[in-house]
Write an enzyme that holds these catalytic residues in place. Structure first.
Site, PDB file in Angstrom:
ATOM      1  N   GLU A  79       2.214  12.826   1.742  1.00 56.37           N
ATOM      2  CA  GLU A  79       2.486  14.131   1.114  1.00 56.37           C
ATOM      3  C   GLU A  79       3.779  14.112   0.294  1.00 56.37           C
ATOM      4  O   GLU A  79       3.821  14.664  -0.803  1.00 56.37           O
ATOM      5  CB  GLU A  79       2.584  15.241   2.167  1.00 56.37           C
ATOM      6  N   THR A 126       0.840  -1.197   0.000  1.00 55.75           N
ATOM      7  CA  THR A 126       0.000   0.000   0.000  1.00 55.75           C
ATOM      8  C   THR A 126       0.877   1.249   0.000  1.00 55.75           C
ATOM      9  O   THR A 126       0.481   2.284  -0.534  1.00 55.75           O
ATOM     10  CB  THR A 126      -0.974   0.015   1.190  1.00 55.75           C
TER      11      THR A 126
END
Ligand SMILES: Cc1cc2nc3c(=O)[nH]c(=O)nc-3n(C[C@H](O)[C@H](O)[C@H](O)COP(=O)(O)OP(=O)(O)OC[C@H]3O[C@@H](n4cnc5c(N)ncnc54)[C@H](O)[C@@H]3O)c2cc1C
Ligand code: SF4
Lengths: 327, 722
Positions: free
Chosen positions: B687, B616
């Site tokens: 981010e 993931t």
């Protein structure tokens, strides 16, 4: 969305008579444009005449060319073996349009009739002469990046968004339409209009007329064709500029050529002068460049689309180069 | 955990539910008697409503109510919160349907509620209003003189020579523009709200934080938090827009109370452009000075971003410049300009991504000015310790990342001269950039329940907006307890669970993961006390004991063991500067005649500590880079300032990248534990996947063409006109 009634017809005749009965009726084909327009309140037909069951979806060879039914799906045309063999430009142009899901629904007739994608046209809060004649053109002086560099008027600077129509213009297609008074033929180049003082009228189809088929005459142009679409992302975006080019090249010379542009005018933009000049010339980049600058003679920027004055001729040259390079 | 041991790449634990449609998103919940809300919005940008006619709409079939500023039930919490004089605009807050004032285009002026969605839509089209228009200002470039220092972010200066950026032997001055970008997750925003009596509210919402939505709603309605239940198990993408509970969500809850019926609101796509925030339009000026041999001497970085007239949106646009490079003199300033627009909100990578575009483009420009390889230039100015905070980094493996990434992309093999490489007609270019984001960790709580059958249930009121939170949590529990993945179940997205923070700022794995780690560790201790132990994937009697888990439980008259643990970072963290780092390499093709740019290959290296869930995590990087491709090449919300209205507020005209725009993205993880951040040794990564990426593309475009594009997105017209 307003309430509307819905009828499904199964023949040309019943389609035409259903339309004649109701002034606000509209044909529904794939619905990929009309339904969006209804949802945003731009178009509010009180009756939809669903023509999907009218048997007009065949693609067949005639003595002089191919006849494509108005209800043939964009995907079916793009993948058709006869189309790929005789008119690869049409297949390429179709595949450059929209997305597979949309092409599976969209029809040839609907594609010709699709409205501009000018944002002001879709937004009821903004002025637009095409949507609401006399309200002014919202685009002029505003966001004009996607707008016309040819044939615009001070009433409307929108472009016709179709890719398919660029190919059909180039290929000298002829449209057959049927109405209460019978059938008539319209050369493809005469179908769409320039905006002039009546931008609300996209084309010369009369109210109540049904597009039946498009005929494309055989030609010798299938060996060297290229549809080049320049857009903001790799797929699923309307053309900034697109060029359909098809040539017959004999011994390095251009025996015959067709050129048309999309994303530059209120109609698919055929480059007849450039074609005439290229005929008989050798297939060189220098000649392509000359033809391209000839094609730009009357181009005019609206501000935000000034880049098209460079992009359009460049794209013409690239399309011709790629077409010429084909074995 | 917290060791060099690598985690296994496992599939998403909820992958099957997602692809089979079993996973339910907020709008899919079926509540008996649900009614449908459609918002009517303002076509003007500033002014007042003079008249509003709802009569025809009220009489339309199926309509239950039409709420406007004239009849909207008061929202007590709002009324009490009053105004905020600290706002640059002077303080008046936006209260939806609270008055006849129009503060931005697309502001809701009426809620129409009907028994079906279609009837509500139709009735909404029948509401008419007249306005008294006032002059509006939506163009930041024309309103720069209103730039003000935000209340929450001061200027920063270090060094003895504040003018070094001007007086150094080599000076670069450049301006960079990042346009409005809109999050545009696939799933539309909204809420489904219903009440029991007047004081018990339940909502299904699209939110990145069930607890924060609970707090906002409880505050608005002056309720005890425990009387507000928020559910949001699956979220179809957020990218930051779900970090607020938006005014329309509150008003819909108020309408549901007034009507005594469940009300559902799903925004339309065009409303996603105006009512749930956006990345603010931001202009930046960088002035940079260096010695001729490439030592940075001074950087001045000023960013000016938009905010709403009624709110002071602030983000960390210039933060990276303060510490990224070992530069003796640095000044940063951040200003906001109030405009007649809806308020912005953090969008993935938030201000840092905006700032990194400017800084990492400027670094590249300077490298070329001093004739250095941009990679060498970065290494030469590498900050070994954080020059802003004067603290060591808890971990910083950027040098290794530079090396791994450059090797993979073939950096050394390129011809560094701009416009020198070609493939057929296409120009070839390579670019790189760095990304950085704080390795945040918040307080988080997790409940563990070990059942008699040996399965483990974990619960925490966190969210999963797509990264695969449950998968990572299950993996952490698996590594602590040794229980197999299939025996562990993690539940989130409900305020009924123990509290956690919102999913934002790349902090979920660090925060919630720590709670999972701690609760599982505590559970181990609990088992030891009970004479049990985790052994090879099951719970067994401890050495010298004979009672099984079932026997122990039944002797204690229990059906499960249960324990809840709260977790947060310790004082140790104060001693360090905590950051995640990334480095992006992009290879592009640029067509010189058409101006088309294609990203051909991407290598992204993340230094985000130990990787808890490699599969993931890789997806997360790929998603971030894809967003970065959008930021670099295609995404831009365009406003016609004459009207103050968007002219591309749909997914046909606002271009998010399609598959054909996204090449193979190679993700490399340093995968070394950070000794400080948390017990797993992980650092955030949502981010950094995006931060800096747009500069890598812009730098590659420069290398390919010799053209420096300083305004995003890099569309064909910009290449042709450069
Ligand atoms: C997001 C999006 C992206 C797109 N991108 C592209 C693109 O890149 N390139 C491109 O070329 N196109 C693009 N399209 C447009 C698409 O090609 C058209 O929507 C489609 O071709 C319309 O065909 P349809 O059968 O669905 O027409 P409908 O929506 O059913 O009808 C459109 C109009 O044609 C009329 N009509 C339909 N059939 C007939 C007929 N036989 N006789 C008379 N009138 C008729 C209808 O009354 C209606 O006014 C895009 C569309 C969307 C929504
Ligand atoms: S360009 Fe044409 S379609 Fe667009 S706003 Fe003007 S009149 Fe309307």
């Amino acid at each position: 969305m307003n309430q509307f009634s819905y009828v499904r017809v199964t023949s040309k005749e019943s389609a035409i008579s259903a339309m004649a009965k109701d002034k606000t009726a509209m044909f529904l084909a794939g619905g990929t444009n009309l339904v969006d327009l209804m949802k945003s309140g731009v178009t509010s037909p009180e009756r939809l005449v669903d023509i999907n069951n009218v048997p007009l979806a065949t693609i067949e060879e005639t003595k002089t060319g191919l006849r494509i039914g108005a209800l043939a799906k964009n995907t079916a045309v793009a993948e058709n073996a006869l189309v790929i063999k005789h008119f690869p430009l049409l297949s390429q142009a179709l595949k450059a349009g929209a997305s597979p899901q949309l092409r599976n629904m969209a029809t040839v007739g609907g594609n010709m009739m699709q409205r501009t994608r000018c944002h002001y046209f879709y937004d009821n809060a903004l002025p637009c002469n095409k949507r609401n004649p006399g309200s002014g053109c919202g685009a002029i002086g505003g966001f004009t990046r996607m707008h016309a560099i040819f044939g615009a008027s001070d009433k409307c600077i929108a472009v016709h968004p179709s890719d398919m129509c660029v190919a059909l213009t180039a290929l000298d297609a002829v449209i057959t339409v049927a109405g209460p008074k019978g059938e008539r033929k319209i050369p493809f180049g005469d179908f769409h209009r320039l905006p002039g003082d009546t931008p609300e009228q996209d084309n010369n189809l009369q109210r109540g007329e049904l597009i039946i088929a498009v005929d494309i005459p055989f030609n010798q142009l299938s060996a060297h064709t290229h549809y080049l679409k320049v857009r903001d992302r790799a797929s699923y975006a309307f053309a900034l500029v697109s060029v359909g080019a098809a040539m017959q090249i004999k011994g390095g010379n251009i025996a015959d050529v067709r050129l048309a542009m999309g994303g530059v005018a209120h109609k698919p933009w055929r480059l007849k002068e450039a074609e005439a000049w290229l005929k008989g010339k050798s297939a060189t980049e220098e000649n392509f460049r000359k033809a391209a600058s000839m094609a730009m003679t009357n181009a005019k920027s609206q501000g935000g689309n000034a880049f098209k004055l460079t992009l359009a001729p460049n794209t013409i040259v690239e399309a011709l180069k790629t077409a010429a390079a084909q074995a | 955990m917290g060791t060099d041991k690598k985690s296994e790449p496992i599939n998403r634990v909820d992958g099957r539910a997602k692809v089979t449609g079993k996973a339910k998103y907020f709008a899919e919940f079926e509540v008996p008697g649900v009614t449908f809300c459609v918002m009517v919005t303002s076509p003007i940008t500033r002014g007042t409503i003079t008249t509003i006619n709802t009569k025809t709409a009220e009489r339309a079939p199926g309509v239950l109510a039409v709420f406007t500023h004239l009849n909207m039930p008061a929202i007590l919490g709002w009324a009490e919160q009053g105004n905020n004089s600290k706002l640059p605009s002077g303080g008046e807050r936006y209260r939806m349907l609270g008055s006849n004032k129009i503060l931005f285009n697309g502001q809701p002026i009426a809620l129409v509620i009907a028994d079906t969605l279609e009837r509500a839509q139709h009735a909404a089209s029948l509401v008419t209003a007249t306005y008294n228009k006032a002059e509006h200002h939506t163009d930041l470039l024309k309103n720069k003189e209103k730039a003000a220092m935000p209340p929450r972010m001061g200027d920063y200066t270090r060094g003895t020579d504040a003018n070094a950026h001007n007086t150094a032997p080599v000076v670069l001055k450049a301006d960079y523009t990042v346009p409005i970008e809109v999050h545009n997750p696939m799933e539309l925003a909204g809420i489904l709200a219903f009440w029991e009596g007047d004081d018990k509210l339940t909502v299904y919402a699209k939110t990145q934080g069930v607890k924060s939505t609970q707090r906002t709603l409880a505050g608005a309605f002056k309720l005890d938090e425990k009387n507000v239940q928020v559910y949001s198990e699956f979220v179809g993408g957020g990218f930051g827009m779900g970090l607020r509970t938006w005014p329309q969500e509150v008003t819909v809850a108020a309408a549901a109370r007034a009507l005594k019926k469940p009300v559902k609101l799903v925004l339309t796509r065009d409303q996603m452009f105006t009512l749930v925030g956006h990345r603010p339009y931001t202009i930046q000026h960088i002035s940079m000075g260096a010695t001729r041999d490439g030592q940075l001497m001074g950087i001045y970085h000023e960013a000016t971003g938009e905010t709403a007239s009624y709110d002071d949106f602030t983000e960390g646009t210039v933060g990276m410049t303060r510490f990224m490079y070992a530069c003796p003199n640095v000044t940063t300033k951040y200003r906001i300009v109030p405009l007649d627009r809806g308020v912005p909100i953090w969008m993935r990578g938030p201000g840092e991504a905006t700032g990194a575009f400017a800084l990492e483009s400027a670094i590249d420009e300077m490298a070329y000015k001093v004739n250095m390889d941009p990679l060498q230039f970065r290494l030469k100015n590498f900050a070994e310790t954080d020059p802003e905070k004067n603290k060591p980094f808890s971990s910083n493996n950027l040098k290794e990342a530079y090396q791994l990434g450059s090797k993979k992309i073939g950096w050394a093999k390129r011809n560094p001269v701009p416009a020198s490489m070609k493939e057929g007609d296409w120009l070839v270019g390579y670019g790189m950039s760095t990304g950085v984001f704080g390795a945040h960790r918040g307080e988080s709580t997790c409940r563990a329940q070990l059942n008699a059958d040996g399965t483990l249930l974990l619960q925490s009121a966190t969210s999963d907006i797509g990264p695969g939170t449950s998968t990572a949590m299950v993996q952490i529990a698996h590594e602590v307890t040794g229980l197999p993945i299939e025996k562990i179940h993690f539940e989130l997205g409900s305020t009924a669970f123990p509290p956690s923070g919102s999913q934002g700022g790349s902090s979920t794995v660090s925060s919630v993961g720590s709670a999972v780690f701690d609760v599982c560790t505590a559970l181990k201790g609990m088992l030891t006390e009970a004479g049990l132990t985790f052994d090879n994937g099951t719970v067994k009697p401890a050495a010298g004991k004979s009672d099984s888990l079932q026997e122990v439980l039944s002797k204690q008259n229990k059906t499960f063991f249960e324990i809840t643990k709260s977790s947060k970072g310790g004082a140790e963290q104060e001693k360090y500067s905590l950051y995640s780092f990334s480095i992006h390499f992009a290879e592009v093709r640029v067509h010189p005649a058409t101006g088309v740019v294609r990203v051909k290959r991407v290598v992204t290296v993340a230094d985000s500590g130990r990787i808890v869930s490699p599969k993931t995590a890789a997806s997360q990087m790929i998603g971030g880079v894809t967003g970065g491709i959008g930021m670099a090449l295609t995404e831009e919300g365009i406003i016609d300032h004459r009207f103050g209205r968007f002219v591309n507020n749909n997914l046909a005209d606002y271009h998010v990248p399609v598959s054909a725009d996204v090449p193979h993205i190679e993700t490399i993880f340093i995968d070394k534990p950070d000794p400080v951040t948390n017990p797993m040794g992980s650092k955030g990564m949502g981010e950094i996947a995006l931060i800096g990426f747009s500069a890598a593309v812009a730098n590659a475009v420069y290398h390919a063409t010799g053209k420096r594009i300083r305004e995003l997105p890099i569309t064909p017209d910009k290449i042709l006109s450069a």
